[in-house]
Motif scaffolding. Sequence first.
Motif, PDB file in Angstrom:
ATOM      1  N   VAL A   9       0.859  -1.187   0.000  1.00 16.40           N
ATOM      2  CA  VAL A   9       0.000   0.000   0.000  1.00 16.40           C
ATOM      3  C   VAL A   9       0.892   1.232   0.000  1.00 16.40           C
ATOM      4  CG1 VAL A   9      -1.876   1.243   1.140  1.00 16.40           C
ATOM      5  CG2 VAL A   9      -1.667  -1.227   1.449  1.00 16.40           C
ATOM      6  N   VAL A  10       0.627   2.135  -0.912  1.00 10.84           N
ATOM      7  CA  VAL A  10       1.360   3.396  -0.964  1.00 10.84           C
ATOM      8  C   VAL A  10       0.460   4.478  -0.366  1.00 10.84           C
ATOM      9  CG1 VAL A  10       2.383   5.137  -2.480  1.00 10.84           C
ATOM     10  CG2 VAL A  10       2.633   2.698  -3.029  1.00 10.84           C
ATOM     11  N   LEU A  11       0.899   5.024   0.762  1.00  9.82           N
ATOM     12  CA  LEU A  11       0.135   6.097   1.400  1.00  9.82           C
ATOM     13  C   LEU A  11       0.808   7.423   1.055  1.00  9.82           C
ATOM     14  CD1 LEU A  11      -0.510   4.549   4.935  1.00  9.82           C
ATOM     15  CD2 LEU A  11      -2.021   4.545   2.938  1.00  9.82           C
ATOM     16  N   PRO A  71      -6.786  -1.173   1.523  1.00 13.69           N
ATOM     17  CA  PRO A  71      -7.735  -0.204   0.963  1.00 13.69           C
ATOM     18  C   PRO A  71      -8.133  -0.606  -0.457  1.00 13.69           C
ATOM     19  CG  PRO A  71      -5.535   0.780   1.227  1.00 13.69           C
ATOM     20  CD  PRO A  71      -5.450  -0.621   1.740  1.00 13.69           C
ATOM     21  N   ALA A  72      -9.288  -0.133  -0.905  1.00 16.86           N
ATOM     22  CA  ALA A  72      -9.763  -0.468  -2.254  1.00 16.86           C
ATOM     23  C   ALA A  72      -8.726  -0.047  -3.288  1.00 16.86           C
ATOM     24  CB  ALA A  72     -11.098   0.231  -2.513  1.00 16.86           C
ATOM     25  N   GLN A  73      -8.155   1.157  -3.093  1.00 19.72           N
ATOM     26  CA  GLN A  73      -7.063   1.594  -3.973  1.00 19.72           C
ATOM     27  C   GLN A  73      -5.760   1.356  -3.232  1.00 19.72           C
ATOM     28  OE1 GLN A  73      -9.522   3.578  -2.931  1.00 19.72           O
ATOM     29  NE2 GLN A  73     -10.554   4.521  -4.673  1.00 19.72           N
ATOM     30  N   ARG A  74      -4.796   0.738  -3.892  1.00 21.46           N
ATOM     31  CA  ARG A  74      -3.510   0.456  -3.235  1.00 21.46           C
ATOM     32  C   ARG A  74      -2.671   1.726  -3.069  1.00 21.46           C
ATOM     33  NH1 ARG A  74      -2.046  -4.963  -3.394  1.00 21.46           N
ATOM     34  NH2 ARG A  74      -3.934  -6.187  -3.134  1.00 21.46           N
ATOM     35  N   THR A  75      -3.100   2.814  -3.706  1.00 29.61           N
ATOM     36  CA  THR A  75      -2.453   4.107  -3.487  1.00 29.61           C
ATOM     37  C   THR A  75      -3.513   5.015  -2.873  1.00 29.61           C
ATOM     38  OG1 THR A  75      -0.973   3.816  -5.364  1.00 29.61           O
ATOM     39  CG2 THR A  75      -1.308   6.069  -4.598  1.00 29.61           C
ATOM     40  N   LEU A  76      -3.240   5.463  -1.667  1.00 33.38           N
ATOM     41  CA  LEU A  76      -4.270   6.202  -0.932  1.00 33.38           C
ATOM     42  C   LEU A  76      -3.712   7.551  -0.468  1.00 33.38           C
ATOM     43  CD1 LEU A  76      -7.147   5.929   0.319  1.00 33.38           C
ATOM     44  CD2 LEU A  76      -6.062   4.909   2.326  1.00 33.38           C
ATOM     45  N   ASP A  77      -4.393   8.631  -0.858  1.00 28.78           N
ATOM     46  CA  ASP A  77      -3.974   9.956  -0.401  1.00 28.78           C
ATOM     47  C   ASP A  77      -4.492  10.174   1.017  1.00 28.78           C
ATOM     48  OD1 ASP A  77      -2.768  10.429  -2.831  1.00 28.78           O
ATOM     49  OD2 ASP A  77      -4.561  11.333  -3.713  1.00 28.78           O
TER      50      ASP A  77
END
Length: 279
Positions: free
Chosen positions: A130-132, A187-193
Amino acid sequence: MKILLTGASGFIGRHLAQALTAEGHQVTPISRRNGQDMQTLLTPEAWLPFLQGVDAVINSVGIIAEIRGQTFEKLHHRAPAALFRACEQAGIRRVVQISALGADAQAFTPYQLSKYAADEVLRRLPLEGVVLRPSLVYGQGGASMALFQRLANLPLIPLVGDGQYRVQPVHISDVVATVLQCLHTLPAQRTLDVVGAQPLTFVEWLQQLRRAAGKHPAPTLAIPFAAVMASAHVGRLVMPLLHPDNLRMLQRGNVADVTPLAAFLGRMPLSVEEGLCCI
Ligand SMILES: NC(=O)c1ccc[n+]([C@@H]2O[C@H](COP(=O)([O-])OP(=O)(O)OC[C@H]3O[C@@H](n4cnc5c(N)ncnc54)[C@H](OP(=O)(O)O)[C@@H]3O)[C@@H](O)[C@H]2O)c1
């Protein structure tokens, strides 16, 4: 879980280590203060000894300017990329990468580009990565927050340009909550802002900090962007945060849609008014 945490002695890392320990996790801290210089950990083989028995990895190492031989390329890109590849070899699936808002296809500074490069490595590996991407993070012990507080407390607040560029500060407790949840749920998106509840202009942010210190709003002094940039070339020698690239990133704006984060957390992150009450 046994969790390897890089940047463990930093602002975000310290809050993460405390919360992880409180939840009963065992933290393996990585930082120079803990005895490891990541500039020397540039291959998967160098990382493998640290990964024995580890269940998940959180990468929170970072620098805001290249000083004393530290480089973005090594610390943001090559060392994390080697760590992620080592995770694949060691069979560690859950990896949380603390990147930064702006580390995207429009990235234009070495800080953002080096983060984006590591993010891309993680996104392409067959891991539960996951990229936060946090915006400006504020809370106890934050270096940028301390600088902004000093600015906000002046009787006349100097601004870079008109101060109308937008920021979306996120409270450290929301960053910590997001990371902790990533250890259990993807999270649904593996990149989350990871952003605060709503954007505000930079000048509004400073006035909010001032209000939180019990002061009335102060007048502001707009200093032309070009003049600040010229002095930043010298100013950064005194305070690395004042690097011209950092001013350019501030001017670009630092905002994102909060909806995916709110959906993941099951609640809105704190507003600036709420967050500043907790400090
Ligand atoms: N704070 C924010 O507003 C914000 C916003 C967006 C993204 N981020 C990202 O979040 C991450 C953490 O930020 P932060 O605010 O916690 O930064 P920080 O307080 O400056 O902490 C940086 C961490 O990196 C470690 N580090 C630096 N050089 C190292 C080296 N050569 N080898 C090993 N460890 C090294 C530091 O430990 P030692 O000095 O002990 O080595 C420290 O633990 C960074 O990637 C940053 O880009 C932060």
